[in-house]
Design a protein around this motif. Structure first.
Motif, mmCIF file in Angstrom:
data_model
loop_
_atom_site.group_PDB
_atom_site.id
_atom_site.type_symbol
_atom_site.label_atom_id
_atom_site.label_comp_id
_atom_site.label_asym_id
_atom_site.label_seq_id
_atom_site.Cartn_x
_atom_site.Cartn_y
_atom_site.Cartn_z
ATOM 1 N N GLY A 196 7.720 1.188 9.416
ATOM 2 C CA GLY A 196 9.129 1.602 9.484
ATOM 3 C C GLY A 196 10.070 0.429 9.682
ATOM 4 O O GLY A 196 11.267 0.613 9.920
ATOM 5 N N GLU A 245 -6.580 -8.993 -0.212
ATOM 6 C CA GLU A 245 -6.082 -9.237 1.140
ATOM 7 C C GLU A 245 -7.150 -9.763 2.084
ATOM 8 O O GLU A 245 -6.910 -10.708 2.808
ATOM 9 N N GLN A 261 -0.423 8.866 4.747
ATOM 10 C CA GLN A 261 0.806 8.920 3.929
ATOM 11 C C GLN A 261 0.578 9.847 2.740
ATOM 12 O O GLN A 261 1.423 10.682 2.405
ATOM 13 N N THR A 317 0.819 -1.207 0.000
ATOM 14 C CA THR A 317 0.000 0.000 0.000
ATOM 15 C C THR A 317 0.860 1.266 0.000
ATOM 16 O O THR A 317 0.525 2.249 -0.663
HETATM 17 O O1 M6R Z 1 4.785 -1.047 7.112
HETATM 18 P P1 M6R Z 1 4.843 -0.801 5.643
HETATM 19 O O2 M6R Z 1 4.090 0.393 5.220
HETATM 20 O O3 M6R Z 1 6.269 -0.735 5.127
HETATM 21 O O4 M6R Z 1 4.168 -2.066 4.976
HETATM 22 C C1 M6R Z 1 4.144 -2.240 3.586
HETATM 23 C C2 M6R Z 1 3.197 -3.334 3.181
HETATM 24 O O5 M6R Z 1 3.552 -4.557 3.780
HETATM 25 C C3 M6R Z 1 1.736 -3.023 3.559
HETATM 26 O O6 M6R Z 1 1.317 -1.802 3.041
HETATM 27 C C4 M6R Z 1 0.784 -4.125 3.046
HETATM 28 O O7 M6R Z 1 0.746 -4.131 1.660
HETATM 29 C C5 M6R Z 1 -0.605 -3.910 3.665
HETATM 30 N N1 M6R Z 1 -1.038 -5.097 4.338
HETATM 31 C C6 M6R Z 1 -1.637 -3.488 2.643
HETATM 32 O O8 M6R Z 1 -2.891 -3.331 3.184
#
Ligand code: M6R
Length: 362
Positions: free
Chosen positions: A104, A242, A161, A56
């Motif tokens: 992060g 998902e 974001q 995302t």
């Molecule tokens: O913590 P992050 O933003 O780095 O995570 C990235 C992806 O793992 C995260 O956005 C994932 O795609 C979500 N489960 C989407 O809903």
């Protein structure tokens, strides 16, 4: 604590207007006509922006790429973190690297950060967790102020974001002398209208609940969009996969005729994000190609867009929103569609199978 909601995801979606309002306050200047970033971000000197993220957060970057190009005239390179390290990116001393991650701690994003660090002028991150590894290893970490996100499907972190990325793009446009004072002022005003529009989008929940009965029976769903609605199509497809386990794909509306249109029949729902903007006519003509093949279209647009489209099998009316914030507002139906489709199917929306909230393996 779900504060009376059935799921964390529901609570987190509902929090969005308040979170975005608070985040806007954090990134506002002393007078409400300007935005403000922490000291030290040097867009005037940046000749190229490199953005890297996963999932995302990557789609948030994909939207932001349009913004940095349009509002700041800044060249942008964008990649998925797990791919970025396995090519040989050409980096310059005046490049800025921007990493976006809710947790992060995403292993691939962190590894990409370590990879570029020695070669670029500045490493900036947009994070929800300020004590995280990505935040600590950046020159400047910008908080999204979304509060803890528990649902595995990212919702409020995504829109927060996007808000911070919009602030960055407008400030880049100002620092680089790319935006006129009038355009800057108008765009800041557009950004300020965001919390109100998010609340209006959330009000469409009842209608989305009804529309998703049809989707919950589908085996496959296609999402289409153009411009900033193209990443939104991706975000909608990711959310649906998902939490409802329905196969969903996203295509740029214009790519349809280059292959995927062969899939269309009366059992194939196709969700089209098309606000009534400069790209509307083109997207709607792609949508008509789907309808001509009996595809089960759901058009998501504003009153002017729905009127211009005439008869469509299914439609969802959104408020008319300024172009800058449209992708943030249209994230809400993308989220609610996934949520209600999953509820109809009885899947575990907060804790979908096979997934972890934070992906710390490469
Ligand atoms: O913590 P992050 O933003 O780095 O995570 C990235 C992806 O793992 C995260 O956005 C994932 O795609 C979500 N489960 C989407 O809903």
């Amino acid at each position: 604590d779900k504060s009376g909601h059935k799921h964390f995801m529901a609570k987190e979606m509902a929090e969005q207007p308040a979170i975005l309002k608070a985040a806007l306050g954090f990134y506002s200047g002393l007078d409400s006509d300007t935005l403000e970033l922490p000291e030290g971000i040097d867009f005037a000197r940046t000749d190229r922006l490199i953005m890297v993220a996963c999932g995302t957060a990557y789609y948030a970057c994909q939207v932001a790429k349009y913004w940095f190009e349009k509002y700041a005239g800044l060249p942008v390179e964008l990649d998925i973190a797990s791919e970025y390290r396995y090519r040989d990116p050409v980096l310059g001393r005046d490049n800025m690297a921007l990493f976006v991650s809710q947790s992060g701690e995403t292993a691939d994003t962190l590894a990409a950060l370590r990879h570029v660090r020695p070669h670029v002028a500045q490493v900036v991150s947009v994070v929800n967790v300020l004590t995280s590894s990505i935040a600590r290893e950046s020159d400047i970490a910008l908080p999204i102020h979304a509060g803890p996100e528990i649902g595995v499907a990212s919702t409020k972190a995504f829109t927060a974001q996007l808000l911070v990325l919009a602030v960055l793009a407008l400030e880049a446009g100002r620092a680089r002398g790319f935006l006129s004072a009038e355009d800057y002022a108008r765009l800041v005003e557009d950004l300020r209208s965001l919390p109100g529009f998010m609340a209006q989008a959330l009000d469409r929940e009842g209608e989305i609940e009804r529309l998703t009965k049809m989707l919950s029976q589908a085996r496959d769903v296609l999402f289409l969009g153009r411009g900033t609605m193209y990443p939104m199509a991706h975000e909608g497809a990711l959310k649906l996969k998902e939490i409802s386990y329905i196969h969903a794909e996203a295509y740029a509306a214009g790519e349809l005729k280059h292959g995927p249109i062969a899939l269309i029949d009366s059992d194939f729902p196709v969700i089209v994000f098309a606000p009534f903007d400069g790209l509307y006519d083109k997207t709607v003509s792609n949508m008509q190609e789907v309808m001509a093949r009996q595809g089960e279209v759901l058009l998501i647009s504003d009153p002017a867009g729905l009127k211009a489209a005439g008869e469509v099998p299914h439609s969802l009316q959104m408020p008319p929103v300024p172009e800058l914030i449209a992708p943030i507002v249209y994230a809400v139906p993308a989220q609610l569609i996934a949520y209600h489709t999953a509820l109809h199917r009885g899947t575990d929306v907060d804790q979908p199978r096979n997934l972890a909230k934070s992906v710390t393996v490469e």
